[in-house]
Design a protein around this motif. Structure first.
Motif, PDB file in Angstrom:
ATOM      1  N   SER A  56     -60.707  24.437  25.502  1.00 13.35           N
ATOM      2  CA  SER A  56     -59.549  24.569  24.623  1.00 13.35           C
ATOM      3  C   SER A  56     -60.009  24.862  23.201  1.00 13.35           C
ATOM      4  O   SER A  56     -61.185  24.697  22.861  1.00 13.35           O
ATOM      5  CB  SER A  56     -58.710  23.289  24.649  1.00 13.35           C
ATOM      6  N   PHE A  57     -59.045  25.280  22.362  1.00 18.90           N
ATOM      7  CA  PHE A  57     -59.345  25.664  20.991  1.00 18.90           C
ATOM      8  C   PHE A  57     -58.426  24.918  20.027  1.00 18.90           C
ATOM      9  O   PHE A  57     -57.219  24.828  20.239  1.00 18.90           O
ATOM     10  CB  PHE A  57     -59.159  27.170  20.813  1.00 18.90           C
ATOM     11  N   ASP A  58     -59.021  24.396  18.970  1.00 13.98           N
ATOM     12  CA  ASP A  58     -58.239  23.696  17.948  1.00 13.98           C
ATOM     13  C   ASP A  58     -57.428  24.666  17.098  1.00 13.98           C
ATOM     14  O   ASP A  58     -56.425  24.290  16.497  1.00 13.98           O
ATOM     15  CB  ASP A  58     -59.168  22.888  17.035  1.00 13.98           C
ATOM     16  N   LEU A 107     -54.569  27.529  26.154  1.00 19.02           N
ATOM     17  CA  LEU A 107     -55.847  27.326  25.476  1.00 19.02           C
ATOM     18  C   LEU A 107     -55.772  26.224  24.427  1.00 19.02           C
ATOM     19  O   LEU A 107     -56.787  25.862  23.821  1.00 19.02           O
ATOM     20  CB  LEU A 107     -56.307  28.622  24.811  1.00 19.02           C
ATOM     21  N   LEU A 108     -54.574  25.699  24.190  1.00 22.58           N
ATOM     22  CA  LEU A 108     -54.378  24.664  23.176  1.00 22.58           C
ATOM     23  C   LEU A 108     -54.437  23.277  23.798  1.00 22.58           C
ATOM     24  O   LEU A 108     -53.831  23.050  24.857  1.00 22.58           O
ATOM     25  CB  LEU A 108     -53.028  24.858  22.483  1.00 22.58           C
ATOM     26  N   VAL A 115     -53.609  24.257  16.112  1.00 23.92           N
ATOM     27  CA  VAL A 115     -52.804  25.219  15.349  1.00 23.92           C
ATOM     28  C   VAL A 115     -52.827  26.578  16.030  1.00 23.92           C
ATOM     29  O   VAL A 115     -53.895  27.083  16.391  1.00 23.92           O
ATOM     30  CB  VAL A 115     -53.330  25.358  13.907  1.00 23.92           C
ATOM     31  N   PHE A 116     -51.645  27.154  16.189  1.00 24.14           N
ATOM     32  CA  PHE A 116     -51.510  28.565  16.554  1.00 24.14           C
ATOM     33  C   PHE A 116     -50.920  29.257  15.337  1.00 24.14           C
ATOM     34  O   PHE A 116     -49.844  28.860  14.857  1.00 24.14           O
ATOM     35  CB  PHE A 116     -50.588  28.765  17.756  1.00 24.14           C
ATOM     36  N   HIS A 159     -46.806  20.179  23.662  1.00 24.18           N
ATOM     37  CA  HIS A 159     -47.956  19.885  22.806  1.00 24.18           C
ATOM     38  C   HIS A 159     -47.423  19.220  21.537  1.00 24.18           C
ATOM     39  O   HIS A 159     -47.153  19.881  20.529  1.00 24.18           O
ATOM     40  CB  HIS A 159     -48.705  21.167  22.464  1.00 24.18           C
ATOM     41  N   ARG A 160     -47.266  17.917  21.581  1.00 23.53           N
ATOM     42  CA  ARG A 160     -46.567  17.209  20.507  1.00 23.53           C
ATOM     43  C   ARG A 160     -47.271  17.291  19.160  1.00 23.53           C
ATOM     44  O   ARG A 160     -46.637  17.186  18.109  1.00 23.53           O
ATOM     45  CB  ARG A 160     -46.374  15.736  20.894  1.00 23.53           C
TER      46      ARG A 160
END
Length: 221
Positions: A56-58, A107-108, A115-116, A159-160
């Protein structure tokens, strides 16, 4: 922040963001058309590229976009509007980032802040438009802003701690803007990257769905 994915990593701003993140010790994965064959307007291309990514990515940041596509320059008058130019702008500047958001959700991480972000533009603001012109580009960016806001509502349910935003980088000296700078003050891609990352670091979950400029100030819809 430990891992980041930058879409459009070979462009002026995207490349600078990758370098700035790496300097901060962040593990960066970059995808672009020129380096990886990624076409954000092609859903299969996105699915294929993302399938090769692990974990996953931050941060997932979309830095793709164009002001001039296929030789069609920003319109100065309504009589210059064409269906082709408008569709091209919508496809690259709205549909592309929207498809990245669609497939980027997986990916989150669900268990921590992430963050997106997609690079938008102040000229996509309806409330801040007092000059007119640039019809197709403005309209495409306004549509992107709506997609980011709408997508953030759904993303928040699963995704809270996720933050989904549109960002205005300011006027940046790149190949993208060279012909249109005129007398407008502009910053280097490196400065723009630093500004944007500072904004991203300060974002809170309650900011999700927002539209922010390079100073962290809200931009009118």
């Amino acid at each position: 922040m430990d891992r980041a994915l930058i879409i459009g990593s070979s462009g002026g701003i995207g490349r600078a963001i990758c370098a700035a993140l790496q300097a901060r010790g962040v593990a960066v994965a970059g995808l672009s058309r020129s380096m990886d064959g990624l076409d954000v307007t092609d859903e299969v291309s996105i699915e294929t590229a993302f399938a090769r990514l692990g974990g996953s990515f931050d941060l997932v940041l979309v830095a793709t976009g164009a002001l001039e596509i296929g030789g069609a320059q920003p319109e100065k008058a309504l009589r210059q509007v064409t269906a082709r130019a408008m569709l091209d702008q919508f496809l690259l500047n709205c549909v592309g980032p929207s498809l990245v958001l669609k497939h980027g959700v997986r990916l989150l991480p669900r268990d921590r802040r992430c963050v997106f972000a997609a690079l938008s533009a102040r000229v996509g603001s309806i409330g801040d438009n007092g000059l007119g012109g640039w019809h197709s580009y403005r309209t495409a960016k306004a549509a992107l802003n709506q997609m980011i806001h709408t997508g953030s509502i759904e993303l928040e349910r699963s995704h809270r701690a996720a933050i989904c935003v549109a960002l205005h980088p300011g006027t940046v000296e790149t190949q993208f803007t060279r012909k249109y700078l005129g007398r407008h003050p502009a910053v280097s891609p490196e400065t723009a990257a630093k500004n944007l990352l500072n904004v991203i670091e300060r974002l809170r979950p309650q900011d999700t769905g927002g539209f922010f400029d390079w100073q962290g100030k809200r931009v009118p819809w």
